[in-house]
Design a protein around this motif. Structure first.
Motif, mmCIF file in Angstrom:
data_model
loop_
_atom_site.group_PDB
_atom_site.id
_atom_site.type_symbol
_atom_site.label_atom_id
_atom_site.label_comp_id
_atom_site.label_asym_id
_atom_site.label_seq_id
_atom_site.Cartn_x
_atom_site.Cartn_y
_atom_site.Cartn_z
ATOM 1 N N ASP A 253 0.811 -1.217 0.000
ATOM 2 C CA ASP A 253 0.000 0.000 0.000
ATOM 3 C C ASP A 253 0.845 1.268 0.000
ATOM 4 O OD1 ASP A 253 -2.358 -1.585 0.334
ATOM 5 O OD2 ASP A 253 -2.000 -1.653 2.503
ATOM 6 N N ASN B 75 4.380 3.903 -0.888
ATOM 7 C CA ASN B 75 5.335 4.362 -1.893
ATOM 8 C C ASN B 75 6.761 4.087 -1.394
ATOM 9 O OD1 ASN B 75 5.955 6.429 -0.025
ATOM 10 N ND2 ASN B 75 4.581 7.888 -1.029
ATOM 11 N N MET C 201 0.100 5.287 -0.222
ATOM 12 C CA MET C 201 -0.134 5.947 -1.506
ATOM 13 C C MET C 201 -1.502 6.628 -1.474
ATOM 14 S SD MET C 201 1.410 3.321 -4.330
ATOM 15 C CE MET C 201 0.567 1.873 -3.724
ATOM 16 N N GLY C 202 -1.558 7.852 -2.006
ATOM 17 C CA GLY C 202 -2.800 8.612 -2.020
ATOM 18 C C GLY C 202 -3.920 7.895 -2.751
ATOM 19 N N GLY C 203 -3.594 7.251 -3.854
ATOM 20 C CA GLY C 203 -4.614 6.538 -4.626
ATOM 21 C C GLY C 203 -5.233 5.393 -3.854
ATOM 22 N N ARG C 204 -4.435 4.720 -3.038
ATOM 23 C CA ARG C 204 -4.959 3.626 -2.213
ATOM 24 C C ARG C 204 -5.936 4.185 -1.179
ATOM 25 N NH1 ARG C 204 -4.432 -1.243 -3.507
ATOM 26 N NH2 ARG C 204 -2.229 -1.470 -3.139
ATOM 27 N N LEU D 100 -7.678 6.978 -1.420
ATOM 28 C CA LEU D 100 -8.895 7.397 -2.122
ATOM 29 C C LEU D 100 -9.784 6.195 -2.432
ATOM 30 C CD1 LEU D 100 -7.415 10.071 -4.545
ATOM 31 C CD2 LEU D 100 -8.806 10.477 -2.496
ATOM 32 N N HIS D 101 -9.180 5.077 -2.775
ATOM 33 C CA HIS D 101 -9.934 3.843 -3.038
ATOM 34 C C HIS D 101 -10.679 3.394 -1.785
ATOM 35 C CE1 HIS D 101 -10.715 -0.211 -4.619
ATOM 36 N NE2 HIS D 101 -10.203 -0.674 -3.482
ATOM 37 N N TRP D 102 -9.970 3.367 -0.649
ATOM 38 C CA TRP D 102 -10.606 2.960 0.599
ATOM 39 C C TRP D 102 -11.723 3.930 0.984
ATOM 40 C CZ3 TRP D 102 -5.419 2.064 3.660
ATOM 41 C CH2 TRP D 102 -4.850 0.844 3.254
ATOM 42 N N ASP E 19 -13.530 5.745 -1.029
ATOM 43 C CA ASP E 19 -14.656 5.542 -1.946
ATOM 44 C C ASP E 19 -15.502 4.348 -1.487
ATOM 45 O OD1 ASP E 19 -16.144 6.263 -4.275
ATOM 46 O OD2 ASP E 19 -15.153 4.686 -5.412
ATOM 47 N N TYR F 186 -17.843 13.083 -0.629
ATOM 48 C CA TYR F 186 -18.106 12.339 -1.853
ATOM 49 C C TYR F 186 -19.599 12.450 -2.136
ATOM 50 C CZ TYR F 186 -13.611 9.752 -1.959
ATOM 51 O OH TYR F 186 -12.295 9.382 -2.057
#
Length: 173
Positions: free
Chosen positions: A21, A23, A29-32, A34-36, A38, A111
Motif C-alpha cells: 500500500d 510508496n 499511496m494517495g490513490g490507495r 482514495l480507493h478505501w 470511496d 463524496y
C-alpha cells in the motif's frame, strides 16, 4: 417519503497499511487511500438509500498528515444530506500508530453518490433528518457545497447559486 438519520448511515472502516500500500518513502499511496475512502463512502450511501449507488463526484482531498507503513487507518463515513437522487457523504480519516499510541486526523472529504434502480436509472433517495447541532451544520452546508460542485462541473450558472450568493453577499436569495 422515508426519513433516515445520519447515524443509520454511519460506516467505520479500518485498514492496516501494508508494504503493498506504500510508496518508496513507506507512506500510504494517495490513490490507495482514495480507493478505501470511496468504498467506505459508498457503503454509507447504500445504507442510507438501500440501493446501489455510483460515485458522482469527489471534493478536494488534501493530505494533512502522511500515513505510514504499519499504521491503522480508520475511515468514518456518514451521509450529510440527501437531495433528489443523490447523497453527500462526509468522510474523516484517522491514522493510528498502535505501538506509539499516536492518533492523527489525516484527511477529510465529501463524496457524492447517485442512487440507481435495477435498470441503472436514477431513483429518488430517502430524506435525511439531522439530529444534532453538528449534523445540522453539515446538512446546511451541503447545499452550498452542492451548488459549488455544480458550478465547477458546468451544470449551474454562478448567478443561480442562491445559497452561495447569500453566503458572500448576505440574505439576497
Amino acid at each position: 417519503m422515508i426519513k433516515k438519520s445520519p447515524v443509520q448511515s454511519l460506516t467505520i472502516m479500518n485498514e492496516l497499511v501494508l508494504p503493498n500500500d506504500t510508496n518508496t518513502l513507506n507512506n500510504l499511496m494517495g490513490g490507495r487511500l482514495l480507493h478505501w475512502m470511496d468504498i467506505a463512502a459508498a457503503i454509507s450511501a447504500q445504507k442510507h438509500c438501500n440501493r446501489i449507488v455510483v460515485t458522482a463526484s469527489v471534493d478536494n482531498v488534501s493530505f494533512k498528515h502522511s500515513i505510514k507503513l504499519g499504521d491503522v487507518v480508520t475511515i468514518e463515513a456518514k451521509v450529510s444530506r440527501a437531495f433528489n437522487t443523490s447523497v453527500e457523504v462526509r468522510l474523516d480519516v484517522w491514522a493510528q500508530n498502535i505501538p506509539s499510541g499516536t492518533l492523527v486526523k489525516s484527511n477529510e472529504a465529501y463524496y457524492t453518490f447517485v442512487a440507481l434502480d435495477k435498470d441503472g436509472s436514477k431513483i429518488e433517495v430517502p430524506e435525511l433528518v439531522p439530529e444534532t447541532a453538528e449534523e445540522t451544520e453539515l446538512y446546511n452546508g451541503a447545499l452550498r457545497r452542492r451548488q459549488l460542485r455544480l458550478i465547477l462541473g458546468g451544470k449551474m450558472k454562478a448567478d443561480e447559486a442562491t445559497e452561495l450568493k447569500a453566503l458572500f453577499f448576505g440574505e439576497q436569495k
